[in-house]
Motif scaffolding. Structure first.
Motif, PDB file in Angstrom:
ATOM      1  N   LEU A  71       4.695  13.984  -4.012  1.00 49.64           N
ATOM      2  CA  LEU A  71       4.889  12.779  -3.210  1.00 49.64           C
ATOM      3  C   LEU A  71       4.474  11.536  -3.990  1.00 49.64           C
ATOM      4  CD1 LEU A  71       3.348  14.030   0.175  1.00 49.64           C
ATOM      5  CD2 LEU A  71       5.771  14.006  -0.470  1.00 49.64           C
ATOM      6  N   LYS A  72       4.949  10.393  -3.527  1.00 52.83           N
ATOM      7  CA  LYS A  72       4.489   9.133  -4.096  1.00 52.83           C
ATOM      8  C   LYS A  72       3.019   8.941  -3.734  1.00 52.83           C
ATOM      9  CE  LYS A  72       9.005   6.847  -3.896  1.00 52.83           C
ATOM     10  NZ  LYS A  72       9.781   5.703  -3.352  1.00 52.83           N
ATOM     11  N   PRO A  73       2.249   8.238  -4.598  1.00 49.60           N
ATOM     12  CA  PRO A  73       0.806   8.088  -4.340  1.00 49.60           C
ATOM     13  C   PRO A  73       0.479   7.558  -2.946  1.00 49.60           C
ATOM     14  CG  PRO A  73       1.315   7.365  -6.564  1.00 49.60           C
ATOM     15  CD  PRO A  73       2.632   7.661  -5.902  1.00 49.60           C
ATOM     16  N   TRP A  74       1.213   6.536  -2.490  1.00 48.54           N
ATOM     17  CA  TRP A  74       0.901   5.965  -1.185  1.00 48.54           C
ATOM     18  C   TRP A  74       1.184   6.964  -0.064  1.00 48.54           C
ATOM     19  CZ3 TRP A  74       4.427   5.642   2.721  1.00 48.54           C
ATOM     20  CH2 TRP A  74       5.780   5.758   2.372  1.00 48.54           C
ATOM     21  N   HIS A  75       2.249   7.772  -0.256  1.00 47.23           N
ATOM     22  CA  HIS A  75       2.602   8.766   0.750  1.00 47.23           C
ATOM     23  C   HIS A  75       1.556   9.874   0.804  1.00 47.23           C
ATOM     24  CE1 HIS A  75       5.963  11.471   2.623  1.00 47.23           C
ATOM     25  NE2 HIS A  75       5.014  11.151   3.481  1.00 47.23           N
ATOM     26  N   ALA A  76       1.079  10.304  -0.368  1.00 45.74           N
ATOM     27  CA  ALA A  76       0.048  11.346  -0.417  1.00 45.74           C
ATOM     28  C   ALA A  76      -1.245  10.861   0.238  1.00 45.74           C
ATOM     29  CB  ALA A  76      -0.208  11.743  -1.866  1.00 45.74           C
ATOM     30  N   ARG A  77      -1.607   9.602  -0.040  1.00 48.42           N
ATOM     31  CA  ARG A  77      -2.834   9.062   0.559  1.00 48.42           C
ATOM     32  C   ARG A  77      -2.704   8.916   2.075  1.00 48.42           C
ATOM     33  NH1 ARG A  77      -2.623   5.751  -4.428  1.00 48.42           N
ATOM     34  NH2 ARG A  77      -4.232   6.605  -5.812  1.00 48.42           N
ATOM     35  N   LEU A  78      -1.505   8.567   2.531  1.00 48.78           N
ATOM     36  CA  LEU A  78      -1.283   8.455   3.972  1.00 48.78           C
ATOM     37  C   LEU A  78      -1.403   9.813   4.643  1.00 48.78           C
ATOM     38  CD1 LEU A  78      -0.481   6.793   6.455  1.00 48.78           C
ATOM     39  CD2 LEU A  78       1.928   7.190   5.847  1.00 48.78           C
TER      40      LEU A  78
END
Length: 368
Positions: A71-78
C-alpha cells in the motif's frame, strides 16, 4: 523483530502499563492522593510521553508492516490507525493531553487512563489469542445473544402474565419483569424481586435451569475457540516464515493470511519419525525450530528453521519417497493436504505458482 533489546523494551512497556493502571486505582483513595500526588503526576507524565512516542513510532513505521507493504504509505498508516489495537493506544494517551484542562466536562477523560490496561493485549500472546478466539466465533456468540434475548422476553412475558396481579409494582409490565428475568437467567438472583404464586415459582425454576444453558453456550464456544487459538499459537507464526517458503513467497497479503489461518502446530521429540517412506502424503511441514533429517538413499540431509518438506507428495497425491525424522526437539507448522488443495482451488494464481516451483525444484527435491 526480535532480540534481547526488543524483549527488554516489551518488558519495560508492560511494567509501565501495570504501574500506570495501579496508580490510577490508588489515586482514587483521597488519603493516598493527597500524600503521593507528586508521584502520581510523575507517573502520568512519564507514561504520557512514552506512550505518545510509542504511538508515533508505530504510526510512522506502519508502511513497513508486512501485510501493508504493497500500500501507499498514507494508506498503510490509515489502516494502522483504524486497527482496534491502535484505537486503544490512542484512547490510552488522550487523557494525558485532555484530562487536566480546566474544563469540568473533560474530567471524564481521566477514566480513559484505564484503557492502558488493554494495551497489554499487544504484548500478551494469551490475551491476543483470546481476542482472536472471540472474533472467530462472533457469529455463534451473536446467535447466543439472540437466543438469550428471546428467552428473556419469553420469561418476562410469562411472569408478567401470572404475577402482575399479585405484585403489580414488580411484575406489572414486561419491561419491569425483564429485570427479574435477566438476573435469573444469569444466575445472579439478587432476591429483591421474587415470585410468590405457585405458577410464578414454577416459571422461575424453569427460567433458572434455562439460565444454566444460556451461560454454558457462550462459555463453551469461547473455551473451545480459545483452546484452538492457543494450540495454533503455542509458538509464533511469523509472516516472514511463511513468505520465505518458495511455494508462498509471491502470494498476495490476503493469500498469505489464508495460509497462516490454516496452519496448525506439531511438536516432535528427538528421534521421532515425522514422515514414513511409503505412507500416503497427508501434510506438508514447515520447520519453526529445531532440525530434522531427510533419509535419502546413501545420505541424510538436515533441514532447519525456515525449511520445509513434504509438499511434493501432497501436491502430486502420491506416497512418500523418503523418511524424515526429528534430530532435535522440533516445532513444526503443518498444512494438511485438504487445506492446501482448497487453497489451490480458491486461488488459481497460487496453483500456477506452485506448478512453477515444483518444476524448478523437482530435480533437487525429488521424492520428498
Amino acid at each position: 523483530m526480535s532480540g534481547p533489546v526488543v524483549h527488554a523494551v516489551h518488558i519495560f512497556l508492560v511494567t509501565l502499563i501495570i504501574v500506570n493502571v495501579t496508580a490510577v486505582v490508588l489515586q482514587s483513595v483521597p488519603s493516598l492522593e493527597s500524600t503521593w500526588w507528586w508521584l502520581f503526576i510523575a507517573i502520568e507524565v512519564l507514561s504520557g510521553v512514552i506512550f505518545t512516542a510509542e504511538y508515533a513510532a508505530r504510526f510512522w513505521c506502519a508502511p513497513e508492516h508486512a501485510p501493508w507493504r504493497h500500500l501507499k504509505p498514507w494508506h498503510a498508516r490509515l489502516k494502522w490507525a483504524l486497527h482496534p489495537q491502535s484505537v486503544i493506544d490512542l484512547l490510552a494517551i488522550l487523557p494525558f493531553y485532555l484530562a487536566y484542562w480546566d474544563i469540568e466536562s473533560l474530567r471524564v477523560f481521566l477514566l480513559l487512563r484505564l484503557f492502558r490496561f488493554f494495551k497489554l493485549a499487544r504484548y500478551s500472546p494469551g490475551l491476543t489469542s483470546l481476542i482472536e478466539a472471540i472474533y472467530s466465533e462472533r457469529r455463534a456468540l451473536i446467535a447466543c445473544g439472540v437466543i438469550l434475548l428471546g428467552t428473556v422476553l419469553i420469561a418476562a412475558s410469562a411472569m408478567n402474565l401470572v404475577e402482575r396481579e399479585a405484585q403489580p409494582d414488580k411484575f406489572g409490565t414486561i419491561p419491569e419483569a425483564m429485570y427479574w428475568a435477566i438476573l435469573t437467567l444469569t444466575t445472579v438472583g439478587y432476591g429483591d424481586v421474587v415470585p410468590i404464586t405457585p405458577l410464578g415459582r414454577a416459571i422461575a425454576g424453569i427460567t433458572a435451569v434455562a439460565g444454566l444453558v444460556m451461560l454454558a453456550l457462550p462459555v463453551g464456544i469461547i473455551a473451545s475457540a480459545f483452546s484452538r487459538e492457543i494450540h495454533r499459537h503455542d509458538f509464533i507464526i511469523t509472516w516472514s516464515m511463511v513468505v520465505r517458503v518458495p511455494l508462498f513467497e509471491d502470494l498476495s497479503a490476503e493469500e498469505i493470511a489464508s495460509v497462516m489461518h490454516r496452519l496448525r502446530s506439531q511438536s516432535c521429540t528427538p528421534g521421532e519419525i515425522i514422515v514414513h517412506k511409503g505412507e500416503l502424503a497427508h501434510s506438508m511441514y514447515l520447520i519453526a525450530s529445531g532440525e530434522v533429517e531427510v533419509l535419502l538413499p546413501g545420505e541424510a540431509v538436515r533441514l532447519g528453521p525456515g525449511d520445509f518438506f513434504g509438499e511434493i507428495g501432497v501436491l502430486k497425491r502420491r506416497r512418500r519417497g523418503v523418511t524424515v525424522k526429528a534430530v532435535t526437539t522440533c516445532k513444526l507448522l503443518v498444512l494438511d493436504a485438504e487445506d492446501l488443495h482448497q487453497l489451490i482451488d480458491a486461488n488459481p494464481t497460487m496453483a500456477q505458482h506452485i506448478d512453477e516451483v515444483i518444476e524448478a525444484r523437482k530435480d533437487r527435491r525429488e521424492g520428498v
